[in-house]
Motif scaffolding. Sequence first.
Motif, PDB file in Angstrom:
ATOM      1  N   CYS A  35      32.608  45.953  43.888  1.00 42.12           N
ATOM      2  CA  CYS A  35      33.051  44.554  43.881  1.00 42.12           C
ATOM      3  C   CYS A  35      32.142  43.768  44.814  1.00 42.12           C
ATOM      4  O   CYS A  35      31.942  44.167  45.963  1.00 42.12           O
ATOM      5  CB  CYS A  35      34.488  44.431  44.384  1.00 42.12           C
ATOM      6  SG  CYS A  35      35.737  44.500  43.117  1.00 42.12           S
ATOM      7  N   THR A  59      32.125  44.134  39.446  1.00 46.08           N
ATOM      8  CA  THR A  59      33.000  42.961  39.423  1.00 46.08           C
ATOM      9  C   THR A  59      32.528  41.956  40.464  1.00 46.08           C
ATOM     10  O   THR A  59      32.287  42.316  41.620  1.00 46.08           O
ATOM     11  CB  THR A  59      34.463  43.351  39.731  1.00 46.08           C
ATOM     12  OG1 THR A  59      34.934  44.250  38.728  1.00 46.08           O
ATOM     13  CG2 THR A  59      35.353  42.119  39.762  1.00 46.08           C
ATOM     14  N   ARG A 146      36.378  36.111  30.757  1.00 45.84           N
ATOM     15  CA  ARG A 146      36.081  37.304  29.960  1.00 45.84           C
ATOM     16  C   ARG A 146      35.380  36.927  28.659  1.00 45.84           C
ATOM     17  O   ARG A 146      34.419  37.586  28.234  1.00 45.84           O
ATOM     18  CB  ARG A 146      37.372  38.059  29.668  1.00 45.84           C
ATOM     19  CG  ARG A 146      37.920  38.836  30.862  1.00 45.84           C
ATOM     20  CD  ARG A 146      39.272  39.411  30.555  1.00 45.84           C
ATOM     21  NE  ARG A 146      39.774  40.201  31.689  1.00 45.84           N
ATOM     22  CZ  ARG A 146      41.040  40.518  31.870  1.00 45.84           C
ATOM     23  NH1 ARG A 146      41.956  40.131  30.990  1.00 45.84           N
ATOM     24  NH2 ARG A 146      41.420  41.239  32.912  1.00 45.84           N
ATOM     25  N   GLY A 156      29.276  43.471  33.427  1.00 41.10           N
ATOM     26  CA  GLY A 156      30.243  43.384  34.506  1.00 41.10           C
ATOM     27  C   GLY A 156      31.197  42.241  34.233  1.00 41.10           C
ATOM     28  O   GLY A 156      31.099  41.551  33.214  1.00 41.10           O
ATOM     29  N   GLN A 157      32.137  42.023  35.138  1.00 44.49           N
ATOM     30  CA  GLN A 157      33.106  40.946  34.961  1.00 44.49           C
ATOM     31  C   GLN A 157      33.082  40.006  36.153  1.00 44.49           C
ATOM     32  O   GLN A 157      32.711  40.392  37.266  1.00 44.49           O
ATOM     33  CB  GLN A 157      34.513  41.511  34.770  1.00 44.49           C
ATOM     34  CG  GLN A 157      35.082  42.243  35.978  1.00 44.49           C
ATOM     35  CD  GLN A 157      36.533  42.641  35.801  1.00 44.49           C
ATOM     36  OE1 GLN A 157      37.274  42.028  35.023  1.00 44.49           O
ATOM     37  NE2 GLN A 157      36.974  43.674  36.522  1.00 44.49           N
ATOM     38  N   ALA A 218      40.761  45.023  41.323  1.00 47.13           N
ATOM     39  CA  ALA A 218      39.368  45.459  41.304  1.00 47.13           C
ATOM     40  C   ALA A 218      38.935  45.969  42.676  1.00 47.13           C
ATOM     41  O   ALA A 218      38.216  46.974  42.786  1.00 47.13           O
ATOM     42  CB  ALA A 218      38.463  44.321  40.846  1.00 47.13           C
ATOM     43  N   SER A 222      37.740  49.976  43.662  1.00 44.54           N
ATOM     44  CA  SER A 222      36.298  50.070  43.899  1.00 44.54           C
ATOM     45  C   SER A 222      35.937  51.237  44.808  1.00 44.54           C
ATOM     46  O   SER A 222      36.748  51.715  45.602  1.00 44.54           O
ATOM     47  CB  SER A 222      35.782  48.769  44.526  1.00 44.54           C
ATOM     48  OG  SER A 222      35.823  47.717  43.601  1.00 44.54           O
TER      49      SER A 222
END
Length: 348
Positions: A35, A59, A146, A156-157, A218, A222
């Motif tokens: 993250c 993330t 998204r 990734g997001q 997230a 991680s």
Amino acid sequence: MSQSLTGPISLTGPIPLASAAAQSLGPSRSTVRVCALGGGHGLKATLSALRIIAAEHLTAICTVADDGGSSGRLRRDMDVLPPGDLRMALTALCDDTDWGRTWAQVMQHRFRSKDGVEGSLDNHAMGNLLIVALWELLGDPVDGLRWAGALLGARGQVLPMSRTPLTMSGLVQPKDAHEEQVRIDSQAELARAGQLGRLTDVRLHPEEADACTEAVTAIELSDWVVLGPGSWYTSVLPHLLLPGMRRALSETEAKRCVVMNLKADTDETSGMSPAEHLQVLRHYAPELRIDVIIADPRSVAEQERAAFEEAAAALGADITYAKVRSGRRPDIHDPLRLAIAFNEVFAE
């Protein structure tokens, strides 16, 4: 609107293959969960490096207190989260392919009216408008991001730190000790406050806003959490000012890494040393422990090393000095050099 937009999100565009640089850095890129927290250009630098080694489980968590420029206009006009930092994070996750480069340019494109005309779209980034359109259609910031990521083929997001638009305030102690403190109630103005004096009592409003549930999850899942580089008070610190985020960062079993800025003395942190940057983190989140700090050796002068190492030790951190500065542009982090530094830190 099509009902399918409200169902499970799936990638809709061609997914670029990993670059040769990513493949050369070994198997960790497919296993480590990372993250990255921050905002603006600093977070973009981190993501540009991390997508090389951790693209499958990456993330980005962005601040949502920006009130300047295109983002500020949109949040005032539409009552939405400021999309600018989220847009920059998405573009950083676009892969180095024709598809990724094209969409990154589209997202960053800013409209300009012809000479002599002041248009309503002037200085708006295309990506900001696209993100806000998705938010309006879907009714949720996370779902909108998204879908934006799927369109871009992002590796990734990207998540907001909160679903609530936040604001920032702080006090400035003028350089002349005889002058009274100045209160500032704008993130954009705080980013320039170092020219007036030293920032104190920095806060987020509303102070008890909820952290984004997906962002907290997230962090909990991680292996590594990365803070910085970036504007120290307005991009890095906000993640420690939101109670839910600070709690998640303090309680996660993930290891924590801080990436230092290449230049300590900025418009926001004028006169501050690298050690004082670390002291800011400890002041606002005394319970937070850091595992590793990455610093370019040229960013910490020899006479500052002892104080810097003492401040790092107070956070529980080891320091990794790594050449992460770009050879062409010494004011920015080189993505591949920073990726190598991350890869070595994560492996250890």
